[in-house]
Write a protein that holds these residues in place. Sequence first.
Motif, PDB file in Angstrom:
ATOM      1  N   PRO A   1       6.431   2.198  -1.309  1.00 24.73           N
ATOM      2  CA  PRO A   1       5.119   2.203  -1.406  1.00 24.73           C
ATOM      3  C   PRO A   1       4.881   1.696  -3.154  1.00 24.73           C
ATOM      4  CG  PRO A   1       6.007   4.366  -1.397  1.00 24.73           C
ATOM      5  CD  PRO A   1       7.152   3.349  -1.001  1.00 24.73           C
ATOM      6  N   LEU A   2       3.649   1.042  -3.219  1.00 20.50           N
ATOM      7  CA  LEU A   2       2.971   0.448  -4.439  1.00 20.50           C
ATOM      8  C   LEU A   2       3.981  -0.413  -5.157  1.00 20.50           C
ATOM      9  CD1 LEU A   2       1.497   3.932  -5.602  1.00 20.50           C
ATOM     10  CD2 LEU A   2       0.556   2.262  -4.127  1.00 20.50           C
TER      11      LEU A   2
ATOM     12  N   ASP B   1       6.709  -4.139 -11.165  1.00 25.57           N
ATOM     13  CA  ASP B   1       7.673  -2.891 -10.283  1.00 25.57           C
ATOM     14  C   ASP B   1       7.958  -3.499  -8.990  1.00 25.57           C
ATOM     15  OD1 ASP B   1       9.020  -0.816  -9.819  1.00 25.57           O
ATOM     16  OD2 ASP B   1       7.417   0.395  -9.214  1.00 25.57           O
ATOM     17  N   TRP B   2       8.790  -4.299  -9.202  1.00 25.63           N
ATOM     18  CA  TRP B   2       8.952  -5.163  -7.764  1.00 25.63           C
ATOM     19  C   TRP B   2       9.918  -4.467  -6.750  1.00 25.63           C
ATOM     20  CZ3 TRP B   2       6.835  -9.641  -6.994  1.00 25.63           C
ATOM     21  CH2 TRP B   2       6.446 -10.616  -8.029  1.00 25.63           C
ATOM     22  N   ALA B   3       9.621  -4.629  -5.470  1.00 29.56           N
ATOM     23  CA  ALA B   3      10.498  -4.331  -4.389  1.00 29.56           C
ATOM     24  C   ALA B   3      11.966  -4.738  -4.483  1.00 29.56           C
ATOM     25  CB  ALA B   3      10.066  -4.491  -3.272  1.00 29.56           C
ATOM     26  N   ASP B   4      12.962  -4.036  -4.508  1.00 29.57           N
ATOM     27  CA  ASP B   4      14.345  -4.534  -4.504  1.00 29.57           C
ATOM     28  C   ASP B   4      14.758  -5.816  -4.196  1.00 29.57           C
ATOM     29  OD1 ASP B   4      14.907  -1.980  -5.885  1.00 29.57           O
ATOM     30  OD2 ASP B   4      15.945  -1.193  -4.284  1.00 29.57           O
TER      31      ASP B   4
ATOM     32  N   ASN C   1       0.821  -1.389  -0.049  1.00 31.76           N
ATOM     33  CA  ASN C   1      -0.041   0.003   0.199  1.00 31.76           C
ATOM     34  C   ASN C   1       0.824   1.279  -0.008  1.00 31.76           C
ATOM     35  OD1 ASN C   1       0.612   0.953   2.599  1.00 31.76           O
ATOM     36  ND2 ASN C   1      -0.739  -0.591   3.420  1.00 31.76           N
ATOM     37  N   ALA C   2       0.242   2.544  -0.071  1.00 38.00           N
ATOM     38  CA  ALA C   2       0.949   3.779  -0.402  1.00 38.00           C
ATOM     39  C   ALA C   2       1.647   4.126   0.865  1.00 38.00           C
ATOM     40  CB  ALA C   2       0.077   4.828  -0.974  1.00 38.00           C
ATOM     41  N   THR C   3       1.242   3.686   2.009  1.00 40.46           N
ATOM     42  CA  THR C   3       1.903   4.102   3.157  1.00 40.46           C
ATOM     43  C   THR C   3       2.845   3.414   3.918  1.00 40.46           C
ATOM     44  OG1 THR C   3       0.085   3.044   4.788  1.00 40.46           O
ATOM     45  CG2 THR C   3      -0.433   5.076   4.088  1.00 40.46           C
TER      46      THR C   3
END
Length: 136
Positions: free
Chosen positions: A27-28, A111-114, A21-23
Amino acid sequence: MIKVTCAVIIKNGLILAVQRNATQSNPLKWEFPGGKIENGESETDCLLREIQEELEIKVKLDQRLTPVQCNYERNPIELIPYLVTHLSGAIQLQEHIDFKWLLPEELESMDWADADLPVVQEVLNLTSENLIERRV
């Protein structure tokens, strides 16, 4: 270093991705679901608990993949991925804002988290060697 587990959940040849989520930090970004290992908790117990809490589904842990170390700004983590089979239940998101069941060839378009990027590559390697298809 914070130890975190994640599940590469497979169902009918598709792989689950969930969107933060955006928070939250990152985020996202898309990721494989999971969470922090609590004191005294095993990797497998953590992953089963997190999947139940976050998605409300039942899974079976199949195989531990290669852990990944990632230095995020606030805290470095060790991400411990597992190949997992979806057993039952419909996904009910508790922390994430979206989810997608993807074909292996669609994984790189997200768009994956690193920390999840090396896991994606390992999954693609296993897929190309036909090691994942045998599980579904």
